[in-house]
Design a protein around this motif. Structure first.
Motif, PDB file in Angstrom:
ATOM      1  N   VAL A 120       0.837  -1.211   0.000  1.00  0.00           N
ATOM      2  CA  VAL A 120       0.000   0.000   0.000  1.00  0.00           C
ATOM      3  C   VAL A 120       0.868   1.257   0.000  1.00  0.00           C
ATOM      4  O   VAL A 120       0.589   2.224  -0.730  1.00  0.00           O
ATOM      5  N   ALA A 121       1.941   1.254   0.807  1.00  0.00           N
ATOM      6  CA  ALA A 121       2.831   2.427   0.853  1.00  0.00           C
ATOM      7  C   ALA A 121       3.508   2.651  -0.488  1.00  0.00           C
ATOM      8  O   ALA A 121       3.639   3.792  -0.948  1.00  0.00           O
ATOM      9  N   LEU A 122       3.951   1.582  -1.133  1.00  0.00           N
ATOM     10  CA  LEU A 122       4.587   1.712  -2.444  1.00  0.00           C
ATOM     11  C   LEU A 122       3.603   2.241  -3.476  1.00  0.00           C
ATOM     12  O   LEU A 122       3.959   3.097  -4.308  1.00  0.00           O
ATOM     13  N   LEU A 123       2.362   1.773  -3.421  1.00  0.00           N
ATOM     14  CA  LEU A 123       1.342   2.251  -4.355  1.00  0.00           C
ATOM     15  C   LEU A 123       1.078   3.743  -4.164  1.00  0.00           C
ATOM     16  O   LEU A 123       0.997   4.506  -5.147  1.00  0.00           O
ATOM     17  N   ILE A 124       0.968   4.178  -2.908  1.00  0.00           N
ATOM     18  CA  ILE A 124       0.741   5.600  -2.629  1.00  0.00           C
ATOM     19  C   ILE A 124       1.923   6.432  -3.100  1.00  0.00           C
ATOM     20  O   ILE A 124       1.756   7.517  -3.683  1.00  0.00           O
ATOM     21  N   PHE A 125       3.142   5.941  -2.860  1.00  0.00           N
ATOM     22  CA  PHE A 125       4.328   6.678  -3.275  1.00  0.00           C
ATOM     23  C   PHE A 125       4.388   6.833  -4.796  1.00  0.00           C
ATOM     24  O   PHE A 125       4.680   7.922  -5.320  1.00  0.00           O
ATOM     25  N   VAL A 126       4.108   5.762  -5.518  1.00  0.00           N
ATOM     26  CA  VAL A 126       4.154   5.819  -6.983  1.00  0.00           C
ATOM     27  C   VAL A 126       3.093   6.765  -7.521  1.00  0.00           C
ATOM     28  O   VAL A 126       3.364   7.589  -8.416  1.00  0.00           O
ATOM     29  N   LEU A 127       1.879   6.683  -6.971  1.00  0.00           N
ATOM     30  CA  LEU A 127       0.816   7.584  -7.427  1.00  0.00           C
ATOM     31  C   LEU A 127       1.164   9.044  -7.126  1.00  0.00           C
ATOM     32  O   LEU A 127       0.926   9.932  -7.960  1.00  0.00           O
TER      33      LEU A 127
END
Length: 375
Positions: free
Chosen positions: A67-74
């Motif tokens: 989830v953290a990686l997804l938020i960072f990429v977005l």
């Protein structure tokens, strides 16, 4: 037998000197590990909550990491380009903005704004100064970050360090607790608990408040059509950790930009002002009481001093450790004051009088009556 106080003080002093020495010498190298540790500290309560819901620790950490990686990429794809673009555009527009301000003041106050006045000369050069210094600041910031450690290394190391620290967080805390000196373990545990409460209130609680208000200001300002709304929202949100400063700086910047963009359309200027009034209401009555609590235990002036001092001494890495060090010193100072107020140095004669009252109790009523009869 416990070590003498002087010997203990020497050991603790050597430990503090070693910590600051390592920070000074290896500041560039340990930056990814400090960032990873900060991320793991912030996410550990989430992992603990998922464990209580039935997930295994490693499954909880994998879910959080995804989830953290997804938020960072977005965020990197959707927000950062716009933020950088608006920041550069704001620096470039600074000369025109101050030129328009000078023309406006010249029209309204011709005596004050003659060509030789200090205000006129200052406004004429202020825009160019902001433009040049702003560009230099952005360039130096990028260059300094690149000089500290390669950005690619940061992007690779920080998630890896955070993943492993988050996975082993509880075991590390237990191992550190086992290594505490037995004579001082209860006191150290008490101080560590108070430091954790302060850091949790500030980093997790106040950080969440800054993030929520920054998003609110940015979305609301862009929704009313204010140019550079994302930059203003980011600035206001980032400065919210200092009470009222975020709203004052962000509000002054937003309303000033609104005057130049919406001059004559007073309802839009009023809408920008209302956004910051609503933000302050939400911060004081909803966000801070529920996310931070009544008292953070970290005075804003002490925090600003710590950030400035550690930033000057140890660079960017020092600014990252300034908050936990400032919180730790604040808790230790309050504990030391409490110990001092319980000691003989503070209590003095008051302590002796209390002892005298216990050792020499007052006469009973029968004894007093007998003494009067004798008289």
């Amino acid at each position: 037998m416990a070590l003498p106080v002087g010997t203990q003080a020497k050991y603790w002093t050597l430990a503090a000197v070693a910590f600051f020495g390592v920070l000074y010498v290896l500041g560039d190298v340990i930056l990814p590990f400090i960032l990873g540790g900060a991320v793991a500290y912030c996410l550990d309560p989430v992992a603990d909550r998922l464990e209580k819901l039935g997930l295994h620790r490693i499954a909880a950490v994998i879910l959080i990491s995804f989830v953290a990686l997804l938020i960072f990429v977005l965020g990197a794809l959707l927000i950062m380009p716009t933020l950088v673009e608006q920041s550069v555009a704001l620096f470039k527009a600074a000369p025109q903005i101050f030129s328009d301000l000078r023309n406006f003041l010249t029209t309204r106050f011709p005596d004050l704004m003659d060509g030789e006045s200090t205000i006129s000369k200052s406004l004429a050069s202020l825009g160019e100064t902001i433009q040049s210094k702003g560009g230099e600041f952005v360039s130096s910031l990028v260059a300094s970050v690149s000089g500290i450690v390669n950005v690619l290394v940061l992007l690779v190391l920080v998630p890896i360090v955070a993943f492993y620290l988050l996975l082993d967080w509880d075991r590390m805390v237990a191992r550190i607790d086992d290594l505490l000196p037995r004579d001082h373990a209860p006191t150290i545990r008490h101080l560590a608990s108070e430091i954790d409460k302060t850091l949790a209130a500030f980093i997790r609680g106040q950080g969440t408040v800054c993030l929520v208000l920054g998003i609110f200001y940015a979305v609301a300002l862009m929704s009313v059509g204010l140019n550079f709304g994302l930059v203003v929202g980011a600035v206001a949100g980032a400065l919210t950790f200092i009470p009222y400063v975020g709203a004052l700086v962000g509000g002054a910047l937003a309303i000033g930009l609104a005057f130049f963009q919406f001059w004559g359309e007073w309802w839009w200027i009023g809408a920008v002002a209302v956004i910051f009034f609503v933000g302050q209401f939400l911060e004081g009555n909803v966000l801070t009481p529920n996310l931070v609590g009544q008292s953070v235990g970290l005075h804003p002036v002490w925090l600003i001093f710590a950030l400035s001092a550690f930033g000057a001494l140890f660079g960017f890495t020092g600014m990252l450790v300034a908050v936990p060090v400032a919180a730790s010193l604040g808790v230790i100072a309050r504990w030391a004051i409490g110990q001092y107020k319980q000691g003989r140095l503070y209590r003095g004669l008051y302590d002796q009088e209390a002892v005298a009252e216990v050792t020499d109790p007052p006469e009973s009523s029968a004894e007093i009556a007998q003494s009067r009869l004798k008289d």
